[in-house]
Design a protein around this motif. Sequence first.
Motif, mmCIF file in Angstrom:
data_model
loop_
_atom_site.group_PDB
_atom_site.id
_atom_site.type_symbol
_atom_site.label_atom_id
_atom_site.label_comp_id
_atom_site.label_asym_id
_atom_site.label_seq_id
_atom_site.Cartn_x
_atom_site.Cartn_y
_atom_site.Cartn_z
ATOM 1 N N ASP A 581 0.801 -1.213 0.000
ATOM 2 C CA ASP A 581 0.000 0.000 0.000
ATOM 3 C C ASP A 581 0.838 1.269 0.000
ATOM 4 O O ASP A 581 0.334 2.341 -0.362
ATOM 5 C CB ASP A 581 -0.939 0.008 1.217
ATOM 6 C CG ASP A 581 -1.934 -1.145 1.170
ATOM 7 O OD1 ASP A 581 -2.112 -1.712 0.079
ATOM 8 O OD2 ASP A 581 -2.509 -1.482 2.227
ATOM 9 N N LYS A 593 -10.836 -6.572 -2.995
ATOM 10 C CA LYS A 593 -9.969 -6.652 -1.820
ATOM 11 C C LYS A 593 -10.420 -7.798 -0.916
ATOM 12 O O LYS A 593 -11.598 -7.924 -0.587
ATOM 13 C CB LYS A 593 -9.997 -5.348 -1.043
ATOM 14 C CG LYS A 593 -9.085 -5.363 0.196
ATOM 15 C CD LYS A 593 -9.213 -4.098 1.018
ATOM 16 C CE LYS A 593 -8.572 -2.914 0.300
ATOM 17 N NZ LYS A 593 -8.510 -1.722 1.184
ATOM 18 N N THR A 596 -6.286 -6.882 4.333
ATOM 19 C CA THR A 596 -5.085 -6.062 4.474
ATOM 20 C C THR A 596 -4.432 -6.358 5.809
ATOM 21 O O THR A 596 -5.107 -6.374 6.845
ATOM 22 C CB THR A 596 -5.414 -4.562 4.383
ATOM 23 O OG1 THR A 596 -5.965 -4.279 3.093
ATOM 24 C CG2 THR A 596 -4.151 -3.718 4.591
ATOM 25 N N THR A 601 -1.773 -5.879 1.020
ATOM 26 C CA THR A 601 -3.177 -6.189 0.730
ATOM 27 C C THR A 601 -3.255 -7.320 -0.294
ATOM 28 O O THR A 601 -2.511 -7.339 -1.275
ATOM 29 C CB THR A 601 -3.912 -4.960 0.176
ATOM 30 O OG1 THR A 601 -3.877 -3.915 1.145
ATOM 31 C CG2 THR A 601 -5.368 -5.302 -0.141
#
Length: 607
Positions: A581, A593, A596, A601
Motif C-alpha cells: 500500500d 480486496k 489487508t 493487501t
Amino acid sequence: MPPARCLSAPQRRASVLLAFVAATAVTLLLHRQVFAGLVPSRLPTMYDNDQLGYLAIVTNVAHGHAAALEPDTLSGINPYSSGYYTAVGLVARVLGIAPVTAWNSVSLLLQIIAFGTLGVSIAVVSRRPWAAVFGPLVMITGCGAWIQTGAWLLPINHQGALWGPFGVLFPQNGETAGLCAIVTGMALLGLALGRPQIPVNLRRLLILAACACAGAAANFQTYGFLTGAYVVSAAVAASALWHWRAARAAVASLVLLLVVVLVGPVVAGVGGTLAALVFGLIPMVPGAVVLVRRIGPAVIAYPLAYAACAAPMILSTLAVRDTPFMKYRVSSNIALGVTSWPTVGASAPLLLLMIAVAVAGIRRGDAIAAGVGTSFPIAWPLVALNDLWGANAEPYRFWIDAHLLGLVLLVLALARLSRPATAIASARRAARAWDPGTRGAHLRREAPESLPAPARGRRRPPVALIAVAALLWAMSLGDVYSYLRDTNIADTWDPGSESSKQIIAAAGEISPADGRLWSTACLDSRRVKILTGAPVARYHLGMAWPDDREAVDRAMQASEARSIDPEVLRGAQVRWVLTNDTCDPALQAPFEKIRTVGDVTLWELSG
C-alpha cells in the motif's frame, strides 16, 4: 619426535574432537551472517537470485507439493538436480521449521561433517593428532585473488569469477552440499588407503561409503559431481599406474587425452554437452583396467556403488536433454571460459605444489602421492578448459570446484608424505590397501612391483615442501580476510521480519488449484514464493520453464513495470494479487480486496 606407528585410542578421540571443533568454528565463522540469535534463519542477498530459485523447491516440498515441477509456477517440469532440495524440504516439513532455516541448518551440518571427517583422516594418516586442524583450514584457503584485485574474488569475464573454497561454500546450495559429499568420500577413501592396519572388511566398507558419497553428489548438483568424477578418478587411475609401474597403460592414457582434445568437439556436436563430459573421462580407463586386472573383478563393486547412487539424476537428465529448456541451457554457455593470465596466477600455486608432491611421492616410493601429484595438473586443466575441446559447460564453475577438491587431495597427500617413509615390508602392507580380499596372495606376490623403497636419505618427510605449502596457504588468507570484511557478504534477508510476517498473513493459504499469485516489483515475488509457498507467476530462466512460458513472461514484465493489467494476469493464470500500500496504487474492479495486513493487501482477480 617422530610420530607413532599408529594413533592410540585416546589420540584418536582427541583427533576426532579437534577436527570437529575446528570444523564447527570455521563453518560458523564463514556463515555468521545467517544467524538471528542462535537460529540460522537468514538468507544472504549476494547472488541470491539462483538461491531463491533452489529454495523454491525446498518450499514446495515443505508445503507438500512435488519437486519435479517448475518450482515457481508449479507447472511444466524441473530438470534440475533436485534430490538435495527435496531432502531439505522434507526436513523443514517434518521438523516444522521455515525453509530458510532448514536450508542453512542442513548445509552447515554437511560442511562440519565433511571437513571434520577430512581432519580426522589427515590426523590418522599422518599419525599426528594435532594435524586434524588442517582439514577445516581448507575451507578458508584462497586463490590469491587479493594479490591481483585486492578483493576475495577474481573476475575473469562478463559473468564468471574465481574464488576460494569459502566462496563456493557461501551460498549453501546444492553445489555446496554436493562438494561436501565428495569431500567426505575423499576423506574416507584417504583413510582407507592411508592406514594399512585397517581390517579388510572395514576397508571395504570405507571405500564403498566413499563411492556412495561421491555418487550421491549427482543428485545435488551436476557440475560438482562431474568435477569430482574427473579429479578423483584421475587420482585413483594414476595411483594404480604408479603402483604397478604400468608404463604402457600410462602411454595409452596420454594418447586418449589427445583423443579427447581432438574428438571432443565431434562428440559434443552429436551427443551434446553431457556426452562430451562423459567422453572426457576416457583417459582414466587404462588405469581402471590395470586395477581390475591386478586386483580382480571384485573391485568393480566400488564403481557400481558409485554409479548406482548417481543413476537417478543422470537418467532423469538424459530423459529431458532434448527439451527446449535444455537446448537453451547449452546455447547460453558462452564466454564463460577461464583462459586468461589472472587464471594462470590463481592456478599456479596449487599446480606447482602438486608437481612437488608428485616428485616427493616418486622419490619416497609412495604410489598414491605420486598418482595424486601427477594426475591433478592434468585433470584440472582438462575439466576447467572444457570449452576448448567441445563440452563448453561453464568452465569457471569447474575451475572453482576442482580447486577445492584439489586442495583436499593436496592435504591428504601431504599427510601421507609427512610420515617417515617405510621399508619394503611396510610398502607391501600399504599395497594391500587395494585388496578387497579376493586375490590377497596374488597381490602380495606383486607388491615388490610397486615403487621401490626409498634410499635412507629419502625417508625423512619433505619438510621444505610442507613449509612452502604452509607459506602459500598463509599468503592466500588475504582472500578470506577480504571476504569477511565485505559488506555485501553480511547483507541478508530475514524471512522472520515484520514485513515478511505481513506478507504471510495477507496471502494466507493458496494452493495450486486456487490459481497463481502475482505482485509488482514493490514486493519481490521470489521472496513471496518462499514465504507463502503459493504458485507465483514468475520463473527462473536458467533453471526450469513453466508450460505457459510466454504468458508468464508478460506477467513478469508487467511486475517489473508495476503495470497491473487484468488481461495479462489472466493469461498467466493469476487469480491473486499482493500489493504494497505504500508503493502500489489501490486497485479497482475487476479486483476485489480480500484482506489487508499492515501495508500488504491481498486482492482477488475476478473473471
